[in-house]
Write an enzyme that holds these catalytic residues in place. Structure first.
Site, PDB file in Angstrom:
ATOM      1  N   HIS A 159       0.001 -16.630 -20.267  1.00 23.04           N
ATOM      2  CA  HIS A 159       0.880 -17.146 -19.191  1.00 23.04           C
ATOM      3  C   HIS A 159       1.110 -15.883 -18.113  1.00 23.04           C
ATOM      4  CE1 HIS A 159       1.983 -20.574 -21.734  1.00 23.04           C
ATOM      5  NE2 HIS A 159       2.076 -19.695 -22.667  1.00 23.04           N
ATOM      6  N   SER A 280     -10.354  -1.838   4.880  1.00 24.38           N
ATOM      7  CA  SER A 280      -9.808  -2.810   5.837  1.00 24.38           C
ATOM      8  C   SER A 280      -9.949  -2.295   7.215  1.00 24.38           C
ATOM      9  CB  SER A 280      -8.096  -2.817   5.541  1.00 24.38           C
ATOM     10  OG  SER A 280      -7.609  -3.386   6.830  1.00 24.38           O
ATOM     11  N   LYS A 286      -6.214   1.143   2.856  1.00 18.86           N
ATOM     12  CA  LYS A 286      -6.740   0.084   1.790  1.00 18.86           C
ATOM     13  C   LYS A 286      -8.006   0.099   1.112  1.00 18.86           C
ATOM     14  CE  LYS A 286      -5.313  -4.028   1.925  1.00 18.86           C
ATOM     15  NZ  LYS A 286      -4.537  -4.706   0.645  1.00 18.86           N
ATOM     16  N   GLU A 293     -13.796 -10.354  -5.664  1.00 17.97           N
ATOM     17  CA  GLU A 293     -13.319 -11.769  -4.922  1.00 17.97           C
ATOM     18  C   GLU A 293     -14.471 -12.667  -4.785  1.00 17.97           C
ATOM     19  OE1 GLU A 293      -9.226  -9.375  -2.963  1.00 17.97           O
ATOM     20  OE2 GLU A 293     -10.860  -9.941  -1.881  1.00 17.97           O
TER      21      GLU A 293
END
Ligand code: ARG
Length: 458
Positions: A159, A280, A286, A293
């Site tokens: 979980h 970024s 970043k 992804e």
């Protein structure tokens, strides 16, 4: 283009509408099958010559012509004309341009329906072998990580809450197991792909004395299809492949999801090498896990292909219908997406740095050895449910007094159950917890090391 110029133009009285021509053409995507189409045609022509259906000289001329077409396409000396309906027609026309009317004998005893089935099988057979190679590399990558990080403790989650400590190696070997099943699935799928359909012709076969076994031998197929109707309408093997690919993508996607989480500042368990991350355009600080992804995103795309394929097949009246032309784009894109994802992930996992201390610290939080305390009580004869209740109260006490289980004294433990002894302290640390799990499939270091040895011995 005049109707007469279509190979099937004989019974037509007006040319195909231009919109229809563009709409029905598959050349822009099925041209990727050219090698297999020519390979299949060479085998077919040789069989026709051997059987005396065409003369030996005609067969030789056709084979030589096809090889020239192949050389031209490979050398990019070949102009694909948009008015060719598909790769089969384009190659047949190119053949006739080169060797004259005898080229028209190639299509004897054959239809594009069995021809395209053959082409896809030849194509997929080769691509599955490539997938198997890539899978093997990725498996090796996880195995290497398991060896390198053996002994490192990771908080195991359920979980997405800290649950119990496990070895980081145990985690890597979980992915090895998934990929081993994937490999078995692709090998199994290959058995159904590797069956030779040519000879089914349009649907009913041919009255000409063809030799299907000979064609199968030339093309290294261990079996031939046993029903001509099935042979031209069957795409089970393609759907199976896309399903197998979907599961492999899902396995990679799960790993990527962990990688994305673990590389956040909040988790801080891992750092992905700069070469495998992106920046970024606005935030200079970043460093983003875009590769992970994208694998996660592309998994959705492959699932889409599976649904496309199954939906294309579900309502088809027997036998061949042009709907089947729609099998190729989902299939091809699945192959491309799967292979690219396997390749980049294998490279990326070789470039990860794990923050071992932080993981181990993380594993110590969340009362992750509470179950070990309950199991300690079980060994003292306390029924598990009762033990669960006792440890629950202990945890509540710790939360209240802002302590960890390892901070408590024996006296404090005994307030909750008088039977606690000094030996309790041998099961409170995360390492003790991990190493207690010695069952088959467990996370104890000795069990994990044994599994690594077993895998390496294969
Ligand atoms: N391009 C078709 C396909 O991909 C094969 C040709 C069969 N066409 C036909 N009209 N029977 O399935």
């Amino acid at each position: 283009m005049k109707t007469k110029e279509k190979p099937w133009g004989g019974r037509f009285s007006e040319p195909t509408d231009r919109q229809v021509e563009a709409f029905t053409s598959s050349l822009h995507f099925d041209r990727r099958l050219f090698r297999y189409d020519i390979e299949g045609s060479v085998a077919h022509a040789r069989m026709l010559g051997r059987q005396g259906i065409i003369t030996k000289e005609e067969a030789r001329a056709i084979v030589a012509g096809l090889r020239k077409v192949l050389v031209d396409i490979e050398a990019e000396n070949f102009i694909f004309r948009p008015d060719d309906e598909d790769i089969h027609m384009a190659i047949e026309k190119a053949l006739t341009d080169r060797i004259g009317d005898v080229g028209g004998k190639l299509h004897t005893g054959r239809s594009r329906n069995d021809q395209v089935a053959l082409d896809i099988r030849l194509y997929l057979r080769e691509e599955i072998n490539r997938v198997l190679g890539l899978l093997a590399e990725l498996k090796t990558g996880f195995l290497k990580l398991a060896k390198k990080e053996c002994g490192v403790i990771l908080p195991g989650y359920t979980h997405l809450q800290k649950a119990q400590p496990v070895l980081l190696s145990h985690y890597f070997l979980a992915f090895w197991e998934m990929l081993a099943r994937d490999e078995a699935r692709f090998r199994d799928c290959l058995k159904r792909v590797n069956v030779m359909p040519l000879g089914a012709a349009a649907l009913a076969g041919t009255g000409l004395p063809i030799d299907r076994s000979y064609v199968a031998r030339l093309l290294a197929f261990p079996a031939v299809t046993q029903n001509s109707l099935d042979a031209v309408s069957d795409r089970d093997f393609a759907a199976e492949f896309v399903f197998a690919a979907s599961l492999t993508m899902m396995h990679m996607s799960r790993f990527c999801e962990d990688l994305i989480l673990w590389s956040t500042d909040e988790f801080g368990y891992v750092e992905i090498a700069d070469a495998f991350t992106t920046g970024s355009s606005i935030m200079p600080q970043k460093k983003n896990p875009d590769v992970a992804e994208l694998i996660r995103g592309k998994t959705g795309r492959v699932y889409g292909h599976l649904v496309s394929l199954l939906t294309i097949l579900k309502g088809l009246p027997m036998t061949y219908n042009r709907d089947l032309q729609e099998d190729k784009e989902p299939l091809f894109d699945t192959v491309d997406t799967l292979q690219a994802s396997l390749g980049v992930l294998a490279a990326m996992i070789g470039r990860l740095t794990f923050h071992r201390k932080r993981m181990e610290k993380g594993a110590e939080g969340g009362f992750s050895t509470a179950t070990d305390v309950a199991e300690y009580l079980v060994l003292k004869g306390v029924p598990f449910r009762e033990a669960h209740g006792i440890v629950g109260k202990l945890v509540a006490f710790c939360l209240q007094s802002k302590k960890a289980l390892t901070d408590l004294t024996l006296k404090e433990f005994r307030r909750f159950y008088p039977g606690f002894e000094k030996d309790l302290f041998a099961c409170l640390t995360v390492r003790q917890s991990v190493n207690a799990r010695k069952m088959i499939g467990g996370t104890a270091e000795e069990v994990v090391r044994k599994r690594i040895t077993e895998i390496e011995a294969r």
